[in-house]
Design an enzyme around this catalytic site. Structure first.
Site, PDB file in Angstrom:
ATOM      1  N   ASP A  37     112.517   5.393  69.677  1.00 32.47           N
ATOM      2  CA  ASP A  37     113.240   5.904  68.522  1.00 32.47           C
ATOM      3  C   ASP A  37     112.362   6.966  67.852  1.00 32.47           C
ATOM      4  O   ASP A  37     111.162   7.081  68.155  1.00 32.47           O
ATOM      5  CB  ASP A  37     113.527   4.721  67.580  1.00 32.47           C
ATOM      6  CG  ASP A  37     114.164   5.145  66.281  1.00 32.47           C
ATOM      7  OD1 ASP A  37     115.034   6.027  66.306  1.00 32.47           O
ATOM      8  OD2 ASP A  37     113.779   4.595  65.230  1.00 32.47           O
ATOM      9  N   ASP A  39     112.729   8.504  63.904  1.00 32.95           N
ATOM     10  CA  ASP A  39     112.434   8.181  62.504  1.00 32.95           C
ATOM     11  C   ASP A  39     112.070   6.710  62.348  1.00 32.95           C
ATOM     12  O   ASP A  39     112.797   5.819  62.799  1.00 32.95           O
ATOM     13  CB  ASP A  39     113.654   8.494  61.627  1.00 32.95           C
ATOM     14  CG  ASP A  39     113.943   9.977  61.544  1.00 32.95           C
ATOM     15  OD1 ASP A  39     113.414  10.635  60.638  1.00 32.95           O
ATOM     16  OD2 ASP A  39     114.702  10.481  62.397  1.00 32.95           O
ATOM     17  N   ASP A 213     112.787   0.848  64.869  1.00 30.90           N
ATOM     18  CA  ASP A 213     112.548   0.146  63.610  1.00 30.90           C
ATOM     19  C   ASP A 213     113.805  -0.356  62.916  1.00 30.90           C
ATOM     20  O   ASP A 213     113.752  -1.285  62.113  1.00 30.90           O
ATOM     21  CB  ASP A 213     111.827   1.080  62.620  1.00 30.90           C
ATOM     22  CG  ASP A 213     112.734   2.200  62.147  1.00 30.90           C
ATOM     23  OD1 ASP A 213     113.269   2.946  63.001  1.00 30.90           O
ATOM     24  OD2 ASP A 213     112.932   2.335  60.927  1.00 30.90           O
TER      25      ASP A 213
END
Length: 264
Positions: A37, A39, A213
């Site tokens: 991922d 961000d 996240d």
């Protein structure tokens, strides 16, 4: 999974499992396919999507990582590919953007769409909703649109009610991340992107690992499991399908740096 506003607030009393172990370092020659991922995993989340800071050494580290894994590495982000290109520059790594709605192999110039474009009327309705709740930021992408409410957290319940109605009326998926709600076209999710990569010759017969996240990464955590892989949750512990955890973006960089002999 029930979508509500508790996910956005760390102080909410949500039962979570006990902590997860750290992932082992990737060994040289190990047949791993690595998905990352952006961000909250490779860069810290900022109050505004344009305000992120990309570490000077990150693009070079990603290219070195892809080379170390013989090309079996891809960034899978909610951002549009054009946005990733703008922040990372012309890195020769595979990418999927817009939550998997657009897909590009390493070295390719053109993206392959995995979903149909978002109807213009949906974007217009989302922009009107954002204006009614304090001129919130709307991030338009080719296959989705996101409304960021970090500047007005109290609007979450009203935004969810309205966007759930939009999703139902237009046959869209709704994703609720960290202070952001996103309407996406069917076929546009990170799990779909992972499976598409795993069908490529260079990724076949490998064990996929996905690091992310947010709750929007759960589709990918679940997608890697049938291939014998697992997910890495980045950040605080929460309910998740991941099997490992790294506590921060800095920890992700250190873990990746162990493969390349460097860190961003």
């Amino acid at each position: 999974m029930t979508i509500d506003c508790r996910e956005a607030f760390p102080e909410s009393e949500i039962p979570i499992p006990s902590d997860l172990p750290r992932p082992s370092p990737i060994a040289t020659g190990e047949m791993i396919a690595l998905f990352l991922d952006f961000d909250g995993t490779l860069v810290e989340i900022a109050d505004h999507p344009e305000s992120i800071h990309v570490a000077d050494g990150l693009p070079a580290m990603l290219e070195a990582l892809s080379t170390s894994l013989d090309g079996r590495m891809a960034i899978v982000s909610g951002r549009a590919l054009s946005d990733l290109d703008r922040f990372l520059g012309p890195v020769a790594v595979a990418m999927a953007g817009s939550h998997g709605g657009e897909f590009r192999e390493a070295g390719a110039r053109d993206a392959i769409p995995l979903a149909k474009p978002l109807p213009a009327a949906v974007l217009e309705n989302l922009q009107a909703l954002a204006k009614a709740h304090g001129d919130l930021l709307v991030e338009a992408k080719p296959f989705s649109a996101a409304i960021h409410y970090r500047t007005n957290p109290s609007a979450c319940e009203a935004l969810l009610e309205a966007t759930q109605a939009m999703a139902a009326a237009n046959g869209l998926k709704l994703k609720h991340g960290k202070m952001v709600i996103e309407l996406v076209m069917p076929g546009s999710d990170k799990g779909t992107a992972v499976r598409r990569f795993m069908d490529l010759p260079g990724f076949k017969n490998t064990r996929p690992v996905f690091a992310g996240d947010d709750v929007t990464d759960e589709d990918a955590f679940k997608a890697v499991a049938p291939y014998g892989g697992g997910g890495i949750l980045v950040g605080p512990m929460r309910e998740t399908a991941a099997v490992w955890r790294l506590e921060s973006v800095a920890a992700v960089h250190a873990w990746l740096g162990a493969v390349t002999g460097d860190a961003a």
